[in-house]
Write a protein that holds these residues in place. Structure first.
Motif, PDB file in Angstrom:
ATOM      1  N   THR A   1      46.912  55.173  41.089  1.00 38.75           N
ATOM      2  CA  THR A   1      46.393  54.930  42.437  1.00 38.75           C
ATOM      3  C   THR A   1      45.653  53.601  42.511  1.00 38.75           C
ATOM      4  OG1 THR A   1      46.178  57.311  42.798  1.00 38.75           O
ATOM      5  CG2 THR A   1      44.963  55.850  44.281  1.00 38.75           C
ATOM      6  N   SER A   2      44.760  53.357  41.553  1.00 37.45           N
ATOM      7  CA  SER A   2      44.007  52.095  41.564  1.00 37.45           C
ATOM      8  C   SER A   2      44.910  50.897  41.301  1.00 37.45           C
ATOM      9  CB  SER A   2      42.894  52.149  40.517  1.00 37.45           C
ATOM     10  OG  SER A   2      43.425  52.397  39.225  1.00 37.45           O
ATOM     11  N   LEU A   3      45.944  51.062  40.462  1.00 37.05           N
ATOM     12  CA  LEU A   3      46.900  49.973  40.242  1.00 37.05           C
ATOM     13  C   LEU A   3      47.642  49.653  41.532  1.00 37.05           C
ATOM     14  CD1 LEU A   3      48.444  48.102  38.251  1.00 37.05           C
ATOM     15  CD2 LEU A   3      50.032  50.000  37.877  1.00 37.05           C
ATOM     16  N   GLY A   4      48.071  50.699  42.252  1.00 38.94           N
ATOM     17  CA  GLY A   4      48.770  50.468  43.512  1.00 38.94           C
ATOM     18  C   GLY A   4      47.875  49.846  44.569  1.00 38.94           C
ATOM     19  N   VAL A   5      46.597  50.254  44.623  1.00 37.72           N
ATOM     20  CA  VAL A   5      45.677  49.661  45.602  1.00 37.72           C
ATOM     21  C   VAL A   5      45.482  48.180  45.309  1.00 37.72           C
ATOM     22  CG1 VAL A   5      43.282  49.653  46.385  1.00 37.72           C
ATOM     23  CG2 VAL A   5      44.508  51.812  46.170  1.00 37.72           C
ATOM     24  N   GLY A   6      45.295  47.836  44.041  1.00 33.71           N
ATOM     25  CA  GLY A   6      45.109  46.433  43.694  1.00 33.71           C
ATOM     26  C   GLY A   6      46.313  45.575  44.049  1.00 33.71           C
ATOM     27  N   LEU A   7      47.504  46.049  43.724  1.00 33.16           N
ATOM     28  CA  LEU A   7      48.708  45.283  44.047  1.00 33.16           C
ATOM     29  C   LEU A   7      48.931  45.228  45.556  1.00 33.16           C
ATOM     30  CD1 LEU A   7      51.149  46.493  41.234  1.00 33.16           C
ATOM     31  CD2 LEU A   7      49.807  44.381  41.351  1.00 33.16           C
ATOM     32  N   SER A   8      48.468  46.248  46.278  1.00 31.85           N
ATOM     33  CA  SER A   8      48.604  46.221  47.740  1.00 31.85           C
ATOM     34  C   SER A   8      47.785  45.084  48.346  1.00 31.85           C
ATOM     35  CB  SER A   8      48.160  47.561  48.332  1.00 31.85           C
ATOM     36  OG  SER A   8      48.994  48.606  47.882  1.00 31.85           O
ATOM     37  N   THR A   9      46.595  44.845  47.814  1.00 29.83           N
ATOM     38  CA  THR A   9      45.782  43.742  48.335  1.00 29.83           C
ATOM     39  C   THR A   9      46.421  42.388  48.024  1.00 29.83           C
ATOM     40  OG1 THR A   9      44.433  43.681  46.311  1.00 29.83           O
ATOM     41  CG2 THR A   9      43.692  45.121  48.098  1.00 29.83           C
ATOM     42  N   VAL A  10      47.105  42.292  46.883  1.00 24.19           N
ATOM     43  CA  VAL A  10      47.826  41.047  46.581  1.00 24.19           C
ATOM     44  C   VAL A  10      49.023  40.902  47.514  1.00 24.19           C
ATOM     45  CG1 VAL A  10      49.129  39.800  44.801  1.00 24.19           C
ATOM     46  CG2 VAL A  10      47.058  41.060  44.186  1.00 24.19           C
ATOM     47  N   TYR A  11      49.692  41.984  47.818  1.00 21.72           N
ATOM     48  CA  TYR A  11      50.857  41.957  48.695  1.00 21.72           C
ATOM     49  C   TYR A  11      50.495  41.434  50.082  1.00 21.72           C
ATOM     50  CZ  TYR A  11      54.504  43.788  51.795  1.00 21.72           C
ATOM     51  OH  TYR A  11      55.475  43.911  52.763  1.00 21.72           O
ATOM     52  N   ILE A  12      49.402  41.939  50.663  1.00 23.89           N
ATOM     53  CA  ILE A  12      49.044  41.514  52.022  1.00 23.89           C
ATOM     54  C   ILE A  12      48.276  40.193  52.034  1.00 23.89           C
ATOM     55  CG2 ILE A  12      49.058  43.860  52.901  1.00 23.89           C
ATOM     56  CD1 ILE A  12      46.106  44.008  52.605  1.00 23.89           C
ATOM     57  N   GLY A  13      47.955  39.664  50.853  1.00 27.00           N
ATOM     58  CA  GLY A  13      47.356  38.331  50.776  1.00 27.00           C
ATOM     59  C   GLY A  13      45.861  38.265  50.953  1.00 27.00           C
ATOM     60  N   THR A  14      45.142  39.374  50.777  1.00 24.69           N
ATOM     61  CA  THR A  14      43.685  39.332  50.931  1.00 24.69           C
ATOM     62  C   THR A  14      42.963  39.038  49.622  1.00 24.69           C
ATOM     63  OG1 THR A  14      43.591  41.728  50.607  1.00 24.69           O
ATOM     64  CG2 THR A  14      43.746  40.917  52.882  1.00 24.69           C
ATOM     65  N   HIS A  15      43.659  39.141  48.483  1.00 24.95           N
ATOM     66  CA  HIS A  15      43.030  38.889  47.181  1.00 24.95           C
ATOM     67  C   HIS A  15      43.960  38.083  46.293  1.00 24.95           C
ATOM     68  CE1 HIS A  15      39.237  41.095  47.237  1.00 24.95           C
ATOM     69  NE2 HIS A  15      39.855  42.074  47.891  1.00 24.95           N
ATOM     70  N   TRP A  16      43.327  37.301  45.412  1.00 25.98           N
ATOM     71  CA  TRP A  16      44.063  36.674  44.324  1.00 25.98           C
ATOM     72  C   TRP A  16      44.402  37.730  43.279  1.00 25.98           C
ATOM     73  CZ3 TRP A  16      45.087  31.736  45.594  1.00 25.98           C
ATOM     74  CH2 TRP A  16      44.177  31.021  46.376  1.00 25.98           C
ATOM     75  N   LEU A  17      45.385  37.434  42.455  1.00 29.44           N
ATOM     76  CA  LEU A  17      45.739  38.365  41.389  1.00 29.44           C
ATOM     77  C   LEU A  17      44.589  38.537  40.400  1.00 29.44           C
ATOM     78  CD1 LEU A  17      47.905  40.151  40.099  1.00 29.44           C
ATOM     79  CD2 LEU A  17      48.726  38.127  38.854  1.00 29.44           C
ATOM     80  N   SER A  18      43.864  37.459  40.111  1.00 31.96           N
ATOM     81  CA  SER A  18      42.726  37.560  39.190  1.00 31.96           C
ATOM     82  C   SER A  18      41.596  38.418  39.781  1.00 31.96           C
ATOM     83  CB  SER A  18      42.197  36.166  38.849  1.00 31.96           C
ATOM     84  OG  SER A  18      41.847  35.470  40.036  1.00 31.96           O
ATOM     85  N   ASP A  19      41.471  38.458  41.106  1.00 31.90           N
ATOM     86  CA  ASP A  19      40.478  39.345  41.723  1.00 31.90           C
ATOM     87  C   ASP A  19      40.763  40.800  41.381  1.00 31.90           C
ATOM     88  OD1 ASP A  19      39.559  37.031  42.872  1.00 31.90           O
ATOM     89  OD2 ASP A  19      40.431  37.434  44.848  1.00 31.90           O
ATOM     90  N   VAL A  20      42.041  41.154  41.425  1.00 30.91           N
ATOM     91  CA  VAL A  20      42.435  42.538  41.162  1.00 30.91           C
ATOM     92  C   VAL A  20      42.204  42.896  39.695  1.00 30.91           C
ATOM     93  CG1 VAL A  20      44.397  44.121  41.136  1.00 30.91           C
ATOM     94  CG2 VAL A  20      44.086  42.545  43.055  1.00 30.91           C
ATOM     95  N   VAL A  21      42.562  41.985  38.798  1.00 35.82           N
ATOM     96  CA  VAL A  21      42.366  42.244  37.370  1.00 35.82           C
ATOM     97  C   VAL A  21      40.885  42.439  37.059  1.00 35.82           C
ATOM     98  CG1 VAL A  21      42.695  41.313  35.052  1.00 35.82           C
ATOM     99  CG2 VAL A  21      44.469  40.991  36.782  1.00 35.82           C
ATOM    100  N   LEU A  22      40.040  41.595  37.652  1.00 37.97           N
ATOM    101  CA  LEU A  22      38.604  41.748  37.429  1.00 37.97           C
ATOM    102  C   LEU A  22      38.070  43.025  38.090  1.00 37.97           C
ATOM    103  CD1 LEU A  22      36.348  40.163  36.013  1.00 37.97           C
ATOM    104  CD2 LEU A  22      35.691  39.279  38.256  1.00 37.97           C
ATOM    105  N   GLY A  23      38.644  43.436  39.200  1.00 43.05           N
ATOM    106  CA  GLY A  23      38.233  44.692  39.837  1.00 43.05           C
ATOM    107  C   GLY A  23      38.542  45.895  38.974  1.00 43.05           C
ATOM    108  N   TRP A  24      39.700  45.883  38.305  1.00 40.06           N
ATOM    109  CA  TRP A  24      40.006  46.980  37.386  1.00 40.06           C
ATOM    110  C   TRP A  24      38.977  47.052  36.258  1.00 40.06           C
ATOM    111  CZ3 TRP A  24      45.719  45.101  37.257  1.00 40.06           C
ATOM    112  CH2 TRP A  24      46.412  45.666  38.342  1.00 40.06           C
ATOM    113  N   ALA A  25      38.641  45.904  35.699  1.00 41.83           N
ATOM    114  CA  ALA A  25      37.659  45.890  34.611  1.00 41.83           C
ATOM    115  C   ALA A  25      36.281  46.337  35.098  1.00 41.83           C
ATOM    116  CB  ALA A  25      37.582  44.487  34.007  1.00 41.83           C
TER     117      ALA A  25
END
Length: 297
Positions: free
Chosen positions: A159-183
Motif C-alpha cells: 500500500t505504501s509503495l503504491g501511494v508513493g509511486l502514485s505521487t510520482v505519477y501525478i507529478g507532486t513529488h520527486w522520486l527521491s521524496d518518495v524514497v526518503l518518505g519510506w525511510a
C-alpha cells in the motif's frame, strides 16, 4: 537496533545525495520530464482515489476506528495510544524535515537540474508516503499473531509503495521524496518499542483517573434492585380445629375454609349438581333409592 541503524544511515545518504545534486537528482528530473500521467492517462482516475490512502486525515480516521474497536473488545488503551504516539512522531520528525530542507516540488521547480533545496518548499520527504507506512504499518505492529503480522506487513508495504509511486505519477513529488518518505516512516515504526513503557504508564494513569472519577464523593451509587424483607410466618395450628382469636374489625366471622358451611349430609342424600342446578331433570314418579317400586302396568 540493526534495522534502525541501517534505515537511519540510508535516510542520511538520501538527504546527502540530494544536497550535493548527485545522480539521484538527475534521475528525479528524468522521471519528471517523462511525465507518467501523460504516458498512461487511463490510470489517472484510479490514482486520484488511490493516493487518498496516504492522506493523514482519512487514513487516521479509518485506522483509529478499527483500533478503537479492538481497544473496547480487549479492555486496553494500548492500540489507540500506540497510534497516537506514532502519529505524533510522524508530525514532529517529517514536519521538521520538510520545513527545514524547504525543497520545491516538480510543479514549482525553478532551475533544470538543480536540487531545489532551501527554497521554501515542503515536499521532502513525501508526507503521503511516510504517513502510509506509519498508519498501515501500525496494524502489523499491533497484530496479535505472527501470521497476521506477516500478512499485514506485506499489505502495508504494498500500500505504501503504491501511494508513493502514485505521487510520482501525478507529478507532486520527486522520486527521491518518495524514497526518503519510506525511510522516514520505517524509522518511526522501528522506534515504537522504545515508547512502550511510556504507553503502559499512560494507560495505567488514564485508568486510575477513571476509577477516581467513578468513586468521587458526590457521585450517586448505582441503583440496586429492590429486594423484599424476609417475612416470618406463624406456624399453623391443627387443621382439624378452627383458629381461636379475635376477629378483625370490619370482617365477619366465618369458619375455616376446610370445614363445610352447614350441617353434613350423607353422600346418598346429595345429588350431584352443577351451577345451573341438578344434572337430572325432576321425575315425579321417581322413588328414592332402597324403596320398593310399584309394579308397572
Amino acid at each position: 537496533m540493526v534495522l534502525f541503524g541501517a534505515t537511519l544511515a540510508f535516510y542520511v545518504a538520501i538527504v546527502w545525495a540530494v544536497v550535493i545534486t548527485s545522480w539521484l537528482v538527475r534521475l528525479d528530473w528524468q522521471v519528471m520530464f517523462f511525465r507518467p500521467y501523460q504516458q498512461w492517462p487511463e490510470l489517472h482516475a484510479f490514482v486520484d482515489y488511490y493516493v487518498v490512502l496516504g492522506q493523514r486525515g482519512p487514513t487516521a480516521v479509518m485506522v483509529a476506528s478499527w483500533l478503537g474497536w479492538r481497544s473496547w473488545r480487549q479492555h486496553t488503551l494500548r492500540p489507540l495510544l500506540a497510534l497516537g504516539v506514532s502519529l505524533l512522531l510522524l508530525n514532529v520528525t517529517v514536519g521538521a524535515a520538510k520545513y527545514g530542507m524547504g525543497r520545491l516540488g516538480p510543479h514549482y521547480a525553478t532551475e533544470i537540474g538543480s536540487s531545489e533545496m532551501w527554497l521554501g518548499g515542503d515536499i521532502f520527504p513525501s508526507g503521503h508516503t511516510a504517513n502510509a507506512v506509519v498508519t498501515w504499518g501500525i496494524l502489523a505492529y499491533l497484530a496479535s499473531t505472527p501470521r497476521a503480522r506477516r500478512w499485514l506487513s506485506a499489505v502495508s508495504a504494498v500500500t505504501s509503495l503504491g501511494v508513493g509511486l502514485s505521487t510520482v505519477y501525478i507529478g507532486t513529488h520527486w522520486l527521491s521524496d518518495v524514497v526518503l518518505g519510506w525511510a522516514a516512516g520505517l524509522l518511526i515504526l522501528l522506534a515504537l518499542p522504545w515508547f512502550e513503557p511510556l504507553i503502559a504508564r499512560t494507560e495505567t494513569r488514564v485508568f486510575d483517573l477513571r476509577d477516581r472519577w467513578l468513586a468521587r464523593p458526590g457521585r450517586k451509587a448505582p441503583a440496586k434492585d429492590a429486594v423484599g424483607q424476609p417475612v416470618m410466618l406463624k406456624p399453623l395450628t391443627d387443621r382439624t380445629e378452627p383458629v381461636a382469636g379475635p376477629v378483625p374489625t370490619g370482617r365477619s366471622a366465618r369458619p375455616p375454609a376446610h370445614l363445610a358451611p352447614g350441617p353434613h349430609t350423607t353422600r346418598a342424600e346429595r345429588s350431584p349438581v352443577s351451577p345451573a342446578g341438578s344434572r337430572r331433570p325432576p321425575h315425579p314418579e321417581r322413588h328414592p333409592r332402597g324403596a320398593t317400586s310399584a309394579t308397572r302396568p
